[in-house]
Scaffold this motif. Structure first.
Motif, PDB file in Angstrom:
ATOM      1  N   GLN A 100      96.203  31.359 -36.704  1.00 35.89           N
ATOM      2  CA  GLN A 100      96.559  32.541 -37.494  1.00 35.89           C
ATOM      3  C   GLN A 100      97.421  32.158 -38.704  1.00 35.89           C
ATOM      4  N   LEU A 101      98.380  31.261 -38.482  1.00 33.72           N
ATOM      5  CA  LEU A 101      99.244  30.838 -39.588  1.00 33.72           C
ATOM      6  C   LEU A 101      98.444  30.115 -40.675  1.00 33.72           C
ATOM      7  N   VAL A 102      97.548  29.237 -40.273  1.00 34.78           N
ATOM      8  CA  VAL A 102      96.722  28.529 -41.249  1.00 34.78           C
ATOM      9  C   VAL A 102      95.829  29.518 -42.003  1.00 34.78           C
ATOM     10  N   ASN A 103      95.263  30.488 -41.291  1.00 30.47           N
ATOM     11  CA  ASN A 103      94.423  31.486 -41.956  1.00 30.47           C
ATOM     12  C   ASN A 103      95.220  32.300 -42.976  1.00 30.47           C
ATOM     13  N   ILE A 104      96.454  32.651 -42.632  1.00 26.78           N
ATOM     14  CA  ILE A 104      97.309  33.384 -43.572  1.00 26.78           C
ATOM     15  C   ILE A 104      97.599  32.513 -44.803  1.00 26.78           C
ATOM     16  N   TRP A 105      97.889  31.242 -44.576  1.00 22.40           N
ATOM     17  CA  TRP A 105      98.133  30.296 -45.670  1.00 22.40           C
ATOM     18  C   TRP A 105      96.975  30.341 -46.673  1.00 22.40           C
ATOM     19  N   PHE A 106      95.742  30.215 -46.169  1.00 21.64           N
ATOM     20  CA  PHE A 106      94.580  30.213 -47.063  1.00 21.64           C
ATOM     21  C   PHE A 106      94.336  31.591 -47.685  1.00 21.64           C
ATOM     22  N   GLU A 107      94.583  32.655 -46.944  1.00 23.80           N
ATOM     23  CA  GLU A 107      94.437  34.005 -47.511  1.00 23.80           C
ATOM     24  C   GLU A 107      95.387  34.202 -48.690  1.00 23.80           C
ATOM     25  N   LYS A 108      96.628  33.730 -48.539  1.00 27.61           N
ATOM     26  CA  LYS A 108      97.619  33.866 -49.612  1.00 27.61           C
ATOM     27  C   LYS A 108      97.198  33.071 -50.843  1.00 27.61           C
ATOM     28  N   TRP A 109      96.699  31.855 -50.635  1.00 22.74           N
ATOM     29  CA  TRP A 109      96.231  31.052 -51.764  1.00 22.74           C
ATOM     30  C   TRP A 109      95.000  31.690 -52.401  1.00 22.74           C
ATOM     31  N   ASN A 110      94.066  32.188 -51.607  1.00 21.47           N
ATOM     32  CA  ASN A 110      92.865  32.830 -52.153  1.00 21.47           C
ATOM     33  C   ASN A 110      93.209  34.036 -53.014  1.00 21.47           C
ATOM     34  N   SER A 111      94.217  34.781 -52.616  1.00 20.47           N
ATOM     35  CA  SER A 111      94.584  35.995 -53.354  1.00 20.47           C
ATOM     36  C   SER A 111      95.592  35.723 -54.475  1.00 20.47           C
ATOM     37  N   GLY A 112      96.110  34.494 -54.540  1.00 21.02           N
ATOM     38  CA  GLY A 112      97.115  34.179 -55.556  1.00 21.02           C
ATOM     39  C   GLY A 112      98.519  34.631 -55.197  1.00 21.02           C
ATOM     40  N   PHE A 133     101.133  33.403 -53.766  1.00 18.28           N
ATOM     41  CA  PHE A 133     101.921  32.256 -53.309  1.00 18.28           C
ATOM     42  C   PHE A 133     103.379  32.594 -53.048  1.00 18.28           C
ATOM     43  N   MET A 134     103.864  33.712 -53.570  1.00 20.75           N
ATOM     44  CA  MET A 134     105.246  34.111 -53.328  1.00 20.75           C
ATOM     45  C   MET A 134     105.478  34.491 -51.864  1.00 20.75           C
ATOM     46  N   ASN A 135     104.397  34.811 -51.150  1.00 18.15           N
ATOM     47  CA  ASN A 135     104.524  35.247 -49.759  1.00 18.15           C
ATOM     48  C   ASN A 135     103.843  34.304 -48.773  1.00 18.15           C
ATOM     49  N   LEU A 136     103.825  33.027 -49.107  1.00 23.17           N
ATOM     50  CA  LEU A 136     103.283  32.047 -48.163  1.00 23.17           C
ATOM     51  C   LEU A 136     104.136  32.057 -46.893  1.00 23.17           C
ATOM     52  N   PRO A 137     103.522  31.855 -45.730  1.00 24.61           N
ATOM     53  CA  PRO A 137     104.279  31.892 -44.462  1.00 24.61           C
ATOM     54  C   PRO A 137     104.995  30.565 -44.206  1.00 24.61           C
ATOM     55  N   ILE A 138     106.021  30.291 -45.020  1.00 26.57           N
ATOM     56  CA  ILE A 138     106.719  29.005 -44.921  1.00 26.57           C
ATOM     57  C   ILE A 138     108.212  29.207 -44.671  1.00 26.57           C
ATOM     58  N   THR A 139     108.812  28.205 -44.030  1.00 27.63           N
ATOM     59  CA  THR A 139     110.242  28.244 -43.730  1.00 27.63           C
ATOM     60  C   THR A 139     111.050  27.967 -45.000  1.00 27.63           C
ATOM     61  N   ASP A 140     112.319  28.288 -44.974  1.00 22.95           N
ATOM     62  CA  ASP A 140     113.206  27.965 -46.096  1.00 22.95           C
ATOM     63  C   ASP A 140     113.324  26.455 -46.280  1.00 22.95           C
ATOM     64  N   SER A 141     113.170  25.698 -45.183  1.00 19.79           N
ATOM     65  CA  SER A 141     113.271  24.236 -45.251  1.00 19.79           C
ATOM     66  C   SER A 141     111.898  23.575 -45.420  1.00 19.79           C
ATOM     67  N   PHE A 142     110.901  24.352 -45.803  1.00 16.14           N
ATOM     68  CA  PHE A 142     109.532  23.860 -45.973  1.00 16.14           C
ATOM     69  C   PHE A 142     109.498  22.560 -46.774  1.00 16.14           C
ATOM     70  N   GLU A 143     108.597  21.660 -46.343  1.00 17.05           N
ATOM     71  CA  GLU A 143     108.417  20.385 -47.023  1.00 17.05           C
ATOM     72  C   GLU A 143     106.927  20.147 -47.243  1.00 17.05           C
ATOM     73  N   HIS A 144     106.551  19.816 -48.472  1.00 13.09           N
ATOM     74  CA  HIS A 144     105.146  19.553 -48.803  1.00 13.09           C
ATOM     75  C   HIS A 144     105.023  18.132 -49.331  1.00 13.09           C
ATOM     76  N   THR A 145     104.188  17.335 -48.662  1.00 12.60           N
ATOM     77  CA  THR A 145     103.941  15.958 -49.064  1.00 12.60           C
ATOM     78  C   THR A 145     102.491  15.836 -49.515  1.00 12.60           C
ATOM     79  N   SER A 146     102.303  15.224 -50.681  1.00 13.19           N
ATOM     80  CA  SER A 146     100.963  15.006 -51.221  1.00 13.19           C
ATOM     81  C   SER A 146     100.956  13.670 -51.958  1.00 13.19           C
ATOM     82  N   PRO A 147      99.799  13.260 -52.487  1.00 17.84           N
ATOM     83  CA  PRO A 147      99.784  12.030 -53.287  1.00 17.84           C
ATOM     84  C   PRO A 147     100.711  12.093 -54.505  1.00 17.84           C
ATOM     85  N   PHE A 148     101.143  13.283 -54.894  1.00 23.50           N
ATOM     86  CA  PHE A 148     102.048  13.427 -56.031  1.00 23.50           C
ATOM     87  C   PHE A 148     103.513  13.318 -55.646  1.00 23.50           C
ATOM     88  N   GLY A 149     103.819  13.312 -54.343  1.00 24.49           N
ATOM     89  CA  GLY A 149     105.200  13.191 -53.905  1.00 24.49           C
ATOM     90  C   GLY A 149     105.567  14.231 -52.870  1.00 24.49           C
TER      91      GLY A 149
END
Length: 122
Positions: free
Chosen positions: A5-17, A19-35
């Motif tokens: 459900q959380l992953v589906n919400i993540w993609f729904e938020k991105w699909n609709s644009g 991003f201000m309401n992504l289901p993420i914690t205040d301490s959220f961390e995103h790692t990608s090839p960019f850093g």
């Protein structure tokens, strides 16, 4: 809420644009090839900044999930992100959850040319 459900919400938020309401914690961390981006505020601010520079940098994608693996406290999703008729990117992401929110995402995708020494030789 379970991991699927959380992953589906993540993609729904991105699909609709939304991003201000992504289901993420205040301490959220995103790692990608960019850093690594640490913190919800820093992540949201980065998206806002990139959208001002180039409105197609983060938004306007459609996502086709290829394969998924859902566990109690994590999930892995392989998907194809498409933007317009000419751009697609294959991505694998690991999601880690805390308190019914996404706490960490580790994204794997190709961002440039393959160095000669890394090419397969037959």
């Amino acid at each position: 809420m379970n991991s699927e459900q959380l992953v589906n919400i993540w993609f729904e938020k991105w699909n609709s644009g939304d991003f201000m309401n992504l289901p993420i914690t205040d301490s959220f961390e995103h790692t990608s090839p960019f850093g690594i981006v640490k913190g919800k505020k820093a992540y949201i601010d980065l998206i806002k900044e990139k959208e001002k520079e180039n409105e197609t940098k983060f938004l306007g994608y459609s996502f086709e999930l290829q394969d998924t693996l859902y566990k109690l406290e994590s999930a892995c999703v392989h998907y194809t992100a498409r933007q317009g008729p000419d751009f697609c990117l294959d991505v694998s992401e690991w999601y880690y959850f805390k308190n019914n929110l996404i706490d960490k995402v580790i994204a794997y995708y190709h961002i440039g040319d393959i160095r000669e020494e890394r090419l397969y030789k037959s």
